[in-house]
Design an enzyme around this catalytic site. Structure first.
Site, mmCIF file in Angstrom:
data_model
loop_
_atom_site.group_PDB
_atom_site.id
_atom_site.type_symbol
_atom_site.label_atom_id
_atom_site.label_comp_id
_atom_site.label_asym_id
_atom_site.label_seq_id
_atom_site.Cartn_x
_atom_site.Cartn_y
_atom_site.Cartn_z
ATOM 1 N N ARG A 61 -2.872 8.183 -24.666
ATOM 2 C CA ARG A 61 -3.785 9.260 -24.277
ATOM 3 C C ARG A 61 -3.195 10.633 -24.614
ATOM 4 O O ARG A 61 -3.918 11.587 -24.857
ATOM 5 C CB ARG A 61 -4.152 9.150 -22.783
ATOM 6 C CG ARG A 61 -5.061 10.286 -22.313
ATOM 7 C CD ARG A 61 -5.816 9.992 -21.021
ATOM 8 N NE ARG A 61 -5.004 9.335 -20.028
ATOM 9 C CZ ARG A 61 -4.045 9.912 -19.290
ATOM 10 N NH1 ARG A 61 -3.795 11.199 -19.416
ATOM 11 N NH2 ARG A 61 -3.352 9.210 -18.410
ATOM 12 N N TYR A 114 -28.668 19.330 -30.969
ATOM 13 C CA TYR A 114 -28.619 17.933 -30.582
ATOM 14 C C TYR A 114 -29.021 17.833 -29.107
ATOM 15 O O TYR A 114 -28.600 18.649 -28.279
ATOM 16 C CB TYR A 114 -27.191 17.418 -30.789
ATOM 17 C CG TYR A 114 -27.051 15.966 -30.496
ATOM 18 C CD1 TYR A 114 -27.595 15.014 -31.352
ATOM 19 C CD2 TYR A 114 -26.381 15.516 -29.364
ATOM 20 C CE1 TYR A 114 -27.485 13.664 -31.077
ATOM 21 C CE2 TYR A 114 -26.265 14.174 -29.093
ATOM 22 C CZ TYR A 114 -26.815 13.254 -29.953
ATOM 23 O OH TYR A 114 -26.699 11.920 -29.675
ATOM 24 N N ASP A 186 -21.352 23.626 -34.157
ATOM 25 C CA ASP A 186 -21.503 22.180 -34.343
ATOM 26 C C ASP A 186 -21.975 21.985 -35.783
ATOM 27 O O ASP A 186 -23.106 22.305 -36.128
ATOM 28 C CB ASP A 186 -22.514 21.613 -33.342
ATOM 29 C CG ASP A 186 -22.677 20.094 -33.470
ATOM 30 O OD1 ASP A 186 -22.387 19.544 -34.546
ATOM 31 O OD2 ASP A 186 -23.120 19.469 -32.488
ATOM 32 N N LYS A 211 -21.331 10.433 -37.315
ATOM 33 C CA LYS A 211 -22.357 10.670 -38.319
ATOM 34 C C LYS A 211 -21.731 10.639 -39.718
ATOM 35 O O LYS A 211 -21.214 9.627 -40.120
ATOM 36 C CB LYS A 211 -23.071 11.993 -38.004
ATOM 37 C CG LYS A 211 -23.469 12.131 -36.510
ATOM 38 C CD LYS A 211 -24.478 11.094 -36.071
ATOM 39 C CE LYS A 211 -24.747 11.066 -34.574
ATOM 40 N NZ LYS A 211 -25.123 12.349 -33.966
HETATM 41 C C1 LIG Z 1 -24.809 12.878 -32.781
HETATM 42 C C2 LIG Z 1 -24.562 14.309 -32.583
HETATM 43 C C3 LIG Z 1 -23.772 14.758 -31.521
HETATM 44 C C4 LIG Z 1 -23.175 13.818 -30.489
HETATM 45 O O1 LIG Z 1 -22.347 12.861 -31.073
HETATM 46 P P1 LIG Z 1 -22.048 11.444 -30.336
HETATM 47 O O2 LIG Z 1 -20.951 10.873 -31.141
HETATM 48 O O3 LIG Z 1 -23.332 10.665 -30.390
HETATM 49 O O4 LIG Z 1 -21.662 11.760 -28.935
HETATM 50 C C5 LIG Z 1 -23.555 16.119 -31.401
HETATM 51 N N1 LIG Z 1 -24.082 16.985 -32.273
HETATM 52 C C6 LIG Z 1 -24.856 16.590 -33.305
HETATM 53 C C7 LIG Z 1 -25.424 17.613 -34.217
HETATM 54 C C8 LIG Z 1 -25.124 15.243 -33.490
HETATM 55 O O5 LIG Z 1 -25.896 14.853 -34.505
#
Ligand SMILES: *Cc1c(COP(=O)(O)O)cnc(C)c1O
Length: 403
Positions: A61, A114, A186, A211
């Site tokens: 961790r 998101y 993001d 993603k």
């Molecule tokens: C999917 C996504 C998230 C969150 O990611 P997870 O791995 O599902 O928690 C945050 N921001 C964007 C733009 C996303 O597409």
């Protein structure tokens, strides 16, 4: 191996950064280290505050060799001093927001993000005494008006889920600086291949590794990139105390995915152009949003800010969206009717405006109108995968045309 200091290209970084032959065995591929603990050659303190840059691995961790390799690769790709990985994109976002903001601080957040982020900032942060103003961050005047003396952070997502609306990173970086605030981006939809927010004036970049960066739909993960001193503070609090760490196995999968990110993004973009142009010409399609097309309302900003237009398309159909969504779920043969994005498989889902307002965004007045200008009654969010684009067009055409 001796290393010169020559700056390498992104494709070389994607393959090699953070990795090297294992000194003990000569293994060329990264080791997967699943060990939770590490044998020490001398007794050490029990506080993570004693850890330094060169400390040995003690407990997974606090730090893990496989995760560390991924952090270094991501930092190299983003041009960041440092990176930190988390168990999901949401864990990364939550860690950054909770790690930076105190009760009494004010957050300006993009009103379209998101859905998980939208709900976190609207529902959880105010409960902790953090003031939040959701703003259309594509409107610089609106951002300026929202800033207050206690604004600590501006949070944007560009391109933003699900309508692919862009925010101008250099301009917002300038506003944040004037206000004594930080800018977090993001950049999940863009990836480091399209946009490098830190070089454009942002302080932090967040990625859902789930993603494009992982890229294969088989590992959930997240990351925050930024300055080494900022991330060290975040590590002590958010990694070690909140504990939302990335599994070494997922780090190993994502490392393998990240190696082909530049090649995949080029193919995602090429496929998305073909599919976006096909949709734009389709008689059953009302409008298409793709930053690479001149018809995107912010195409000029997209050209300035994006070196790759990515593989995400949003489009409005003529007629009943939910009925078409049902036909897609039943009738698509190649594209999966599913949430998520950025995988080698193409994915599509319907995001109805009324639904998403009720569940996540809660926009009214001018902000709702601005959203509707992009989305109307709802959009199909299509993540163009790595299949032959002609096959994707054929799959969509069959369902759109009702055949
Ligand atoms: C999917 C996504 C998230 C969150 O990611 P997870 O791995 O599902 O928690 C945050 N921001 C964007 C733009 C996303 O597409």
């Amino acid at each position: 191996m001796k290393k010169s200091n020559r700056e390498t290209g992104l494709r070389t970084k994607a393959v090699h950064a953070g990795e090297g032959p294992d000194p003990a065995t000569g293994a060329s591929a990264p080791n997967l280290v699943m060990s939770t603990t590490y044998v020490l050659d001398q007794p050490l303190g029990f506080s993570a505050h004693d850890l330094g840059e060169d400390s040995p691995f003690i407990y997974t961790r606090w730090g893990n060799p496989t995760v560390r390799q991924l952090e270094q690769k991501l930092a190299a790709l983003e041009g960041a001093e440092a990176g930190l990985c988390f168990g999901s994109g949401m864990a990364a976002s939550a860690a950054l927001l909770l790690g930076l903001l105190n009760a009494g601080d004010h957050l300006v957040a993009s009103d379209t993000t998101y859905a998980g982020t939208a709900e976190l900032v609207r529902q959880s942060l105010p409960r902790l005494g953090i003031e939040v103003t959701p703003v259309d961050t594509s409107d610089l005047g609106a951002v300026k008006r929202a800033l207050r003396p206690n604004t600590r952070l501006i949070w944007i997502e560009t391109p933003a889920n699900p309508i692919l609306r862009l925010s101008d990173i250099p301009a917002l970086g300038g506003l944040a600086k004037q206000a004594g605030a930080k800018l977090a981006v993001d950049s999940t939809f863009a990836t480091p291949l399209a946009t490098r927010p830190l070089e454009l004036g942002a302080d932090f970049v967040v990625h859902a590794l789930t993603k494009y960066i992982g890229g294969h739909g088989d590992a959930v993960g997240g990351a925050v990139l930024g300055r080494a001193a900022d991330l060290r503070a975040l590590s002590l609090e958010a990694i070690i105390h909140y504990g939302g760490i990335l599994s070494p196995f997922n780090a190993w999968l994502i490392l393998r995915g990240a190696a082909t990110l530049p090649l995949r993004m080029a193919a995602h973009e090429a496929g998305a152009f073909v599919v976006a142009r096909f949709l734009e010409a389709h008689p059953r399609v009302a409008s298409v949003l793709y930053p690479g097309l001149p018809s995107h309302p912010q195409h000029e900003l997209a050209e300035r800010q994006m070196g790759n237009f990515s593989g995400m398309i949003a489009f409005q159909s003529k007629g009943d969206g939910p009925a078409l969504a049902a036909r897609m779920a039943e009738g698509l043969e190649i594209i999966h009717y599913a949430v998520s994005l950025g995988h080698h498989r193409s994915l599509i889902c319907w995001i109805g405006t009324e639904d998403v307002m009720a569940s996540s965004f809660a926009l009214t007045g001018a902000q709702l109108e601005a959203y509707r200008a992009f989305a109307g009654h709802g959009v199909f969010r299509l993540s163009v995968g790595l299949e032959d684009p002609e096959d994707l067009c054929g799959d969509l055409d069959r369902v759109l045309s009702g055949a």
